[in-house]
Design a protein around this motif. Sequence first.
Motif, PDB file in Angstrom:
ATOM      1  N   LEU A 191       0.867  -1.171   0.000  1.00  0.00           N
ATOM      2  CA  LEU A 191       0.000   0.000   0.000  1.00  0.00           C
ATOM      3  C   LEU A 191       0.906   1.224   0.000  1.00  0.00           C
ATOM      4  O   LEU A 191       1.784   1.349   0.863  1.00  0.00           O
ATOM      5  N   TYR A 192       0.702   2.107  -0.966  1.00  0.00           N
ATOM      6  CA  TYR A 192       1.548   3.286  -1.095  1.00  0.00           C
ATOM      7  C   TYR A 192       0.860   4.514  -0.509  1.00  0.00           C
ATOM      8  O   TYR A 192      -0.284   4.824  -0.850  1.00  0.00           O
ATOM      9  N   LYS A 193       1.570   5.206   0.377  1.00  0.00           N
ATOM     10  CA  LYS A 193       1.106   6.480   0.914  1.00  0.00           C
ATOM     11  C   LYS A 193       1.491   7.561  -0.094  1.00  0.00           C
ATOM     12  O   LYS A 193       2.649   7.646  -0.506  1.00  0.00           O
TER      13      LYS A 193
ATOM     14  N   ARG B 285       0.738  11.811  -1.614  1.00  0.00           N
ATOM     15  CA  ARG B 285       0.201  13.149  -1.371  1.00  0.00           C
ATOM     16  C   ARG B 285       0.251  13.962  -2.655  1.00  0.00           C
ATOM     17  O   ARG B 285       1.083  13.719  -3.530  1.00  0.00           O
TER      18      ARG B 285
ATOM     19  N   SER C 221      -8.699   3.684  -1.581  1.00  0.00           N
ATOM     20  CA  SER C 221      -7.802   4.572  -0.843  1.00  0.00           C
ATOM     21  C   SER C 221      -8.170   4.539   0.631  1.00  0.00           C
ATOM     22  O   SER C 221      -9.307   4.831   0.998  1.00  0.00           O
TER      23      SER C 221
ATOM     24  N   TRP D 223      -6.090   0.683   5.122  1.00  0.00           N
ATOM     25  CA  TRP D 223      -5.129   0.210   6.129  1.00  0.00           C
ATOM     26  C   TRP D 223      -5.839  -0.597   7.206  1.00  0.00           C
ATOM     27  O   TRP D 223      -5.198  -1.225   8.040  1.00  0.00           O
TER      28      TRP D 223
ATOM     29  N   GLU E 115      -3.945   6.512   0.260  1.00  0.00           N
ATOM     30  CA  GLU E 115      -3.115   5.310   0.407  1.00  0.00           C
ATOM     31  C   GLU E 115      -3.731   4.233  -0.465  1.00  0.00           C
ATOM     32  O   GLU E 115      -4.831   3.746  -0.179  1.00  0.00           O
TER      33      GLU E 115
ATOM     34  N   ASP F 284      -3.194   0.673  -3.239  1.00  0.00           N
ATOM     35  CA  ASP F 284      -2.343  -0.494  -3.454  1.00  0.00           C
ATOM     36  C   ASP F 284      -1.513  -0.330  -4.724  1.00  0.00           C
ATOM     37  O   ASP F 284      -1.733   0.573  -5.534  1.00  0.00           O
TER      38      ASP F 284
ATOM     39  N   ARG G 151       4.672   9.595  -4.121  1.00  0.00           N
ATOM     40  CA  ARG G 151       4.781   8.551  -3.103  1.00  0.00           C
ATOM     41  C   ARG G 151       5.638   9.045  -1.945  1.00  0.00           C
ATOM     42  O   ARG G 151       6.722   9.585  -2.153  1.00  0.00           O
TER      43      ARG G 151
ATOM     44  N   LYS H  46       5.394   3.431   2.130  1.00  0.00           N
ATOM     45  CA  LYS H  46       4.629   2.242   1.781  1.00  0.00           C
ATOM     46  C   LYS H  46       4.589   1.283   2.966  1.00  0.00           C
ATOM     47  O   LYS H  46       5.453   1.314   3.847  1.00  0.00           O
TER      48      LYS H  46
END
Length: 325
Positions: free
Chosen positions: A169-171, A173, A201, A204, A296, A298, A312, A315
Amino acid sequence: MVLSVEITIREVQGEEDYPGIVEVHCSDVERWYKYVDGRKIEARYKELTPFERWLNGGPWMDLETIHLHFDILKSSKGKAFIAIANNEKVVGEAEIVFSEEPEPYGRYCFLEVLVVHRDYRRRGIGTKLVKHCLEYARSHGYKLFDTIPEDERSKNLYIKLGFKRMFYLYKMRKTCEKGVASLYFKRIPAGEHPKDKLLISGHWYSSVYIWQNILRAQDYNKFKGFNFKEPLFFEIIRNEEVMGLLSFQAHFLNPKLSISYIWVKPRYLVRKLLTEIARCIAYKALELGFNEVFVEVDEVNAPAFLSAKYKRIGKVEYLRKFYEC
């Protein structure tokens, strides 16, 4: 440190278990902090408000907020279990939520929380808690068991128990910007959990648990120090057809940052359409007064957001264990 203990696992029975659970979670904090004029300074536990304690580790850090947390967990169809040493002291806790969502998640059990008291680690207590949760899920007909490890220690535990990485999972902004939106966002009241849509999104935790936490966030405002803003819900509409649902939630420390949760109907999970959604979300966020958007997503859907100029910033690994009932 106790040299030998007998560990039993049982379900949390009620308020009488809460003080022990709070102690377990608080043991994980080496130093307590609070924010003064934007500066992070060290403080003593007794000096902190419920919100300041929450900032150090969540609702489990205070006897007031933990009551609301377990109420939310119950409304999410969740269960909590505790490890007890020598039939008297709570030394660990685990929480699970059952969920049924569109693929790739399906019908599964998600391990939301796993914590062991600092003084009782490296005794196999975490393993016993996870095995107990696995057996409970299996006895209720669940073949899939998911979690997100908090650190390398917990990741190694899960790997030993047969968990494998499902994806990252990529955070991400993005700075909000003006633009002409090709999609229409219709403001709607909060309704029931959109179980027919995929949470792309903010996954988590399980989708239903995320939904309940968004709906109930302002309930924390009755405790000293909390000031959660009202979440804003919108239908995502393209050519008069509803593609999905979007929630903007102001970050609790930075109200100009929107935490954006996005549910999309599976048939719209196409990179071009997701890029369009991602781009228009930033336009809408600016219109609502936000400066930045946080998502966030995938690794499958991340390229669509990268195409919309999201960056990114981190993660985490999403793990899954499969077994036959």
